[in-house]
Every structure is written in structure tokens, then in C-alpha cells.
Design a protein around this motif. Structure first.
Motif, PDB file in Angstrom:
ATOM      1  N   SER A 170       0.353  -2.139  -3.355  1.00 51.54           N
ATOM      2  CA  SER A 170      -0.032  -2.633  -2.118  1.00 51.54           C
ATOM      3  C   SER A 170       1.037  -2.428  -0.980  1.00 51.54           C
ATOM      4  O   SER A 170       0.661  -3.023   0.066  1.00 51.54           O
TER       5      SER A 170
ATOM      6  N   SER B  16      -2.793   1.301   1.633  1.00 53.37           N
ATOM      7  CA  SER B  16      -2.790   0.389   2.811  1.00 53.37           C
ATOM      8  C   SER B  16      -2.815   0.980   4.114  1.00 53.37           C
ATOM      9  O   SER B  16      -3.087   0.364   5.071  1.00 53.37           O
TER      10      SER B  16
ATOM     11  N   PRO C  98      -1.402  -7.405   0.803  1.00 50.13           N
ATOM     12  CA  PRO C  98      -1.409  -8.110   2.261  1.00 50.13           C
ATOM     13  C   PRO C  98      -2.552  -7.507   3.441  1.00 50.13           C
ATOM     14  O   PRO C  98      -2.767  -8.164   4.304  1.00 50.13           O
TER      15      PRO C  98
ATOM     16  N   HIS D 177       0.163 -16.239   8.192  1.00 49.15           N
ATOM     17  CA  HIS D 177       1.260 -16.601   7.718  1.00 49.15           C
ATOM     18  C   HIS D 177       1.323 -17.637   6.701  1.00 49.15           C
ATOM     19  O   HIS D 177       1.799 -17.810   5.746  1.00 49.15           O
TER      20      HIS D 177
ATOM     21  N   LEU E 195      -0.214 -16.665   3.481  1.00 51.03           N
ATOM     22  CA  LEU E 195       0.986 -15.613   2.707  1.00 51.03           C
ATOM     23  C   LEU E 195       1.961 -16.845   1.949  1.00 51.03           C
ATOM     24  O   LEU E 195       2.674 -16.604   0.871  1.00 51.03           O
TER      25      LEU E 195
ATOM     26  N   ASP F  52       7.108 -10.809   7.262  1.00 51.17           N
ATOM     27  CA  ASP F  52       5.877 -10.236   7.257  1.00 51.17           C
ATOM     28  C   ASP F  52       5.688  -9.171   8.370  1.00 51.17           C
ATOM     29  O   ASP F  52       5.991  -9.328   9.544  1.00 51.17           O
TER      30      ASP F  52
ATOM     31  N   VAL G 267       0.714  -8.420   7.310  1.00 56.55           N
ATOM     32  CA  VAL G 267      -0.314  -9.201   7.953  1.00 56.55           C
ATOM     33  C   VAL G 267      -0.302  -9.174   9.395  1.00 56.55           C
ATOM     34  O   VAL G 267      -1.408  -9.225  10.160  1.00 56.55           O
TER      35      VAL G 267
END
Lengths: 290, 273
Positions: A225, A242, B117, B144, B147, B208, B211
Motif C-alpha cells: 500500500s 496506490s 491509506p 487523521h 488513521l 501522513d 490520506v
């Protein structure tokens, strides 16, 4: 913890906030994603048209071209990086688990934890700076006859990026299983005539097989991923699955196709987790029966 | 080949592999740190001929990156608070009662960790647009949260379950109410694991990209998203300076954790995906 409870219902209410978060921000979005993947795509519309019925054409589209190419790249580079990570992690984890120097152990574990906390982006950038086509490695590469812009080298750099993330993770995963093996077993094998590496191959490795499998599982699902690493290090030429989802969203705005790719990726990830954890369980139960 | 010779050969090979692994892990960070002090305005061979702070000056005067940093810190603080409160609350339920399906619920709560993600990001984008939630900050907060919360749940379930019920029983036999026993005995005993979960959720939110890329709008973006667009635009060592600043923050954070809970303990309960 607490045995007799006057108001168990009140206690259960504590699960409501998390329940709402998981329902609203996890289950519903996945359901919407699945429905979107069944909508026909019409150029000019952002997203599929809600009144246009359902179709499987987005999934049929997965069989051709860019998806299978990206899937092939993802699996190939991910598999190689995960294997390398488990093999390289074993001796490092062994040192952390067995070294008589507490300071060395603390230093190594501290380094691996620091690396994990640094996150993906910082490390991908550091690798791009160090190994990238215009970086300080350029003269070294050219003198070795390696073209820094060749696809093979870029694939290597992407693999190195994955390895940089999953190697510390694998080491930290393997320390526990290695520590739980009694050192006497290794010594007995040696006193019965095995060489040190033979004792490792026949005693240590089989005994921590479930740990090795777990480390491989973490590494491989992460690679599968991965998004940031191929984006930063792949120079737009090495694309993972991805990356494809993001391109469908940001560049061609084909949401139904992006949704179908997402569902495909999700199913693949869950299947691999299920397969490898079933294997790890089987391995553990086999060991208990011996 | 004799046994001893074989062993020596293997030993040399393994030591070489370990040395190379460590160099591979550390060298890129060292190169980045060195280049962030480079006085040249282009990316040249190592070592830099002279050192300067120009990239740090640029980082601390770059309005886009600073705006991203502000958003990231605010977002991470908010995410940590909400995720920790909700995650600890459900972990209390999971560890207080034995009921059928408990393991299944726990696996479900941890399952966002194995969902790629980008799938979470894209799904959330579609869903939040369909219900009309278009504000960038709200969307980032949603992304978030989902996550971060599995990390909190894993850390707090592990640490709450590890507290021996004998202590709470002792408190109650000395006259404490059940609630008082939980707040004054059980929860404090589990605090290092809970703290580790909170720290992890902060770190996840700060790091992150996958996302956030789906959920940002043109005015609200996080530091990693701003860094990614800067990396794509041109090769600029301001990002190296930003990286070093980030490394320094992480190192300080780790020292604090080490002093309070012990780094290996904090890690043991949370690192596994």
C-alpha cells in the motif's frame, strides 16, 4: 479488571464515541467507495452519475494496461524489499536480543525507534537527496557505468526506500521472538557437534519462524500500500497501485475507475494478511504439537 | 572446509551485512543534515565547500511551509485528544467485560491499519463530498482520526489488560468505590501504554501524506502536503532544512518519552501494525 458492576449498560456507553468514528469515517466511506466503483464513468462529470445504474465495466478495465502493470511493479519490488528486510533484520535483531552489552542494545533499539518516528516522508526525501539522479551519488554511479535515470536504477531506489522503512520495523518485530528462544538450545546443538551457523540454521530459524513470518507480513503489506515512497523516489516512472488511485482522482478525475482500483487493492491487502496470518497460526500450532 | 573456517566466513559475512545495513539506514539522514547547511544554491557533490544557514532562514520565512506547520500542529493536537479519549474509552469496555465476539471487535478496531491509506483517503473524500462536508480542516480531522485511533486502541487495550485486577480489588476492599478504584489505581497503572498510544497518534497525524493528499483544499494543507508539492516543484534544500528541524523535534520528543516511560516500553506495545 473490575468484576461486579452495578451499571454495565452505562459502562458500555463508553464505546459509543469510537463506534461512531468507526461507523462514520471507516465503514460508510468504504461502502460509498464500493458503490462508486459500480457506477459508469462519463467524461465531464466529477464522479459517476448517481442515476445511471450499475455496471462492472470499471472492474473489467482493471484487467488491461496500467493497473496490471502497476500491480506487477508493486508486487515485484515489494516482495524483493520485504525479503531483503527480513534477511538483513535477523542478525541485527539477534544482536539486540542477545548482546551482553546493554549500552549497545539500547543504542541500536533507540536508533530503530528514532527511524520509525521520523516517518515516511522525511526518509524518502533523504534517500532521494542521497541516491537520486542529481544527488551526490551521481559521479559514483556514472563511474560504475550505471545510468542514474534508467528504469532499473529508479526501481532499485524505490526498493531502497521501502527497505529503509521496513528494515527497522522488522528488526523491532524480531527482537521478541528471538529473545524467547532459550540460549541453551543453541549451545546444546553446538556441544553436539553443530557449527555455530549450522545451529542457527537448524535451531534458531525454525523456532522463530512465526516471528519471521510476522515481520514479512508487516513489510509486505506496507510495501503493497506504499504511496509516498514511489511518489517521491519513482520520478513519475515507477508507479505503484496506490499512485494509480491518486492519478485517477487528481489528474483524469475518473472516480469510478479509481474506486474500482481501490477496492481491488483493498481485497488484495486483506487476502494477503489473512493468508499470512493463517500460515503463522498453523506454524505456531504445529510447533506446539511436536 | 573445516567447521571453524566455515564459522569464521559466515561471521565475517554477517558482520559485513550488519555494517552495510546500519550505513544504509544512517547515511541518507547524515547526508541530508550536511546538505541542509550547504552554502551553494544548487545541488552539488559532497562535501559542500562552505556552510551557511541560508536554507534554515528560508524555511523559517516561507509562508506556505509555516502555514502548513501551523495546520499540522493544530490538527495533530486535536486528533491526539479526540482519538485518545475515544480509543481509551472503548478499550475500557473491551478490557472490563468478557463477552462473546470481543476478539472479533478488537480485530475490527485494528483493521484500519491494514487498509491501504489511499483507500481510506479516497473513500472519505467521496463520502464527505456526498454529505456536503467540504471544509478542508474538518475533512483532514476526519481522515487523521481514523488513521490514529487504532494505534490508541492497541496500546491501551494491551496496557489496561496487563494491569493485575488484584490492585483494584484491594482498593475496593479498603473502601474505594469501583469508579474511584478505576481512576486512582487501574488507569494510573496503565498510563505509560496510553501515553505511548497518544504519542503515536500525534506522530501518525504529523507524518501522513497519503490520506491528506485527498482531503486538503487550496487553503488548508498540512506540512507534509506542502513539503510534497515543494519537492515536486523544484529541488530546493529548504526541504532539507525542514527535515533537520523535524528530526530535531522527534529526537527531543523521544528523549521526553525515554525519561517518562522508557522508550522500549513505549514502543513494545505500539509498533506492530
Amino acid at each position: 479488571m473490575v468484576r461486579q458492576d452495578e451499571r454495565p449498560i452505562a459502562r458500555f456507553a463508553l464505546s459509543l464515541p469510537a463506534g461512531a468514528i468507526y461507523f462514520g469515517l471507516f465503514l460508510l466511506p468504504l461502502a460509498v467507495l464500493f458503490i462508486e466503483s459500480l457506477r459508469p464513468f462519463e467524461p465531464g462529470f466529477v464522479g459517476g452519475r448517481p442515476d445511471a445504474g450499475f455496471t462492472l465495466e470499471n472492474y473489467v478495465g482493471l484487467l488491461s494496461g496500467s493497473f496490471s502493470a502497476a500491480l506487477g511493479t508493486t508486487l515485484r519490488i515489494g516482495l524483493l524489499a520485504s525479503l531483503a528486510s527480513v534477511i538483513l533484520a535477523l542478525p541485527l535483531a539477534h544482536v539486540c536480543a542477545r548482546s551482553s552489552s546493554a549500552r549497545l542494545t539500547a543504542l541500536l533499539i533507540g536508533l530503530f525507534v528514532l527511524l520509525m518516528f521520523l516517518g515516511v516522508l522525511v526518509r524518502a526525501y533523504a534517500l532521494q537527496l542521497t541516491l537520486g539522479a542529481v544527488g551526490p551519488m551521481r559521479p559514483v554511479l556514472l563511474s560504475l557505468g550505471i545510468a542514474p535515470t534508467s528504469r532499473a536504477y529508479i526501481e532499485f531506489v524505490v526498493g531502497a526506500g521501502l527497505l529503509h522503512y521496513i528494515l527497522p520495523m522488522s528488526v523491532l518485530t524480531l527482537i521478541g521472538p528471538l529473545r524467547s528462544i532459550h540460549p541453551n538450545l543453541h549451545e546444546s546443538a553446538q556441544s553436539l557437534g553443530a557449527s555455530a551457523w549450522m545451529a542457527h540454521a537448524t535451531i534458531t530459524l525454525p523456532l522463530c519462524a512465526p516471528g519471521i513470518l510476522t515481520a514479512f507480513l508487516f513489510s509486505f503489506t506496507f510495501s503493497l500500500s506504499a504511496f509516498v515512497i514511489p511518489m517521491i523516489l519513482g520520478s513519475g516512472r515507477v508507479n505503484f497501485v496506490s499512485s494509480l488511485v491518486y492519478t485517477r482522482f487528481s489528474e483524469i478525475a475518473n472516480y469510478p475507475s479509481g474506486a474500482a482500483i481501490s477496492i481491488g487493492l483493498l481485497v488484495l491487502a486483506l487476502a494477503i494478511v489473512a493468508l499470512l496470518s493463517a500460515l503463522a497460526r498453523r506454524w505456531t500450532s504445529l510447533r506446539l504439537h511436536v | 572446509m573445516s567447521k571453524r573456517l566455515q564459522d569464521t566466513a559466515w561471521r565475517a559475512l554477517v558482520l559485513l551485512a550488519m555494517g552495510l545495513s546500519l550505513v544504509f539506514l544512517v547515511a541518507p539522514l547524515a547526508v541530508t543534515a550536511l546538505l541542509s547547511f550547504d552554502s551553494r544554491t544548487f545541488l552539488g557533490p559532497l562535501p559542500p565547500p562552505s556552510l551557511s544557514f541560508q536554507w534554515y532562514e528560508r524555511f523559517f520565512s516561507d509562508p506556505v511551509l509555516l502555514q502548513g506547520l501551523k495546520t499540522s500542529l493544530l490538527l495533530a493536537a486535536l486528533v491526539t485528544t479526540v482519538a485518545t479519549a475515544a480509543g481509551v474509552a472503548i478499550s475500557i469496555v473491551l478490557t472490563s467485560f468478557r463477552f462473546r465476539g470481543r476478539e472479533l471487535i478488537l480485530s475490527f478496531l485494528l483493521s484500519p491499519l491494514v487498509v491501504p491509506p489511499v483507500v481510506i483517503g479516497f473513500g472519505l473524500l467521496l463520502y464527505l463530498s456526498s454529505i456536503g462536508a467540504v471544509d478542508g480542516f474538518v475533512r483532514l480531522l476526519c481522515g487523521h482520526l481514523i488513521l490514529a485511533i487504532p494505534y490508541v486502541v492497541r496500546a491501551s487495550v494491551t496496557s489496561l489488560a496487563a494491569v493485575n485486577p488484584i490492585y483494584a480489588d484491594a482498593a475496593m476492599s479498603l473502601g474505594a468505590s469501583e469508579r474511584a478504584a478505576f481512576w486512582t489505581v487501574t488507569l494510573p497503572l496503565a498510563r505509560s501504554g496510553i501515553a505511548a498510544g497518544a504519542i503515536f497518534s500525534f506522530a501518525v497525524s504529523m507524518d501522513d501524506v497519503a490520506v491528506s493528499m485527498f482531503l486538503t483544499d487550496s487553503r488548508t494543507y498540512t506540512l507534509p502536503v506542502a513539503l510534497v508539492s515543494a519537492m515536486r516543484a523544484n529541488f530546493d534544500l529548504t526541504i532539507a532544512a525542514a527535515t533537520v528541524v523535524f528530526m530535531a523535534i522527534v529526537a527531543v520528543l523521544m528523549l521526553v518519552i525515554d525519561r517518562t516511560t522508557g522508550i522500549t516500553n513505549a514502543f513494545r506495545s505500539t509498533h506492530q501494525r
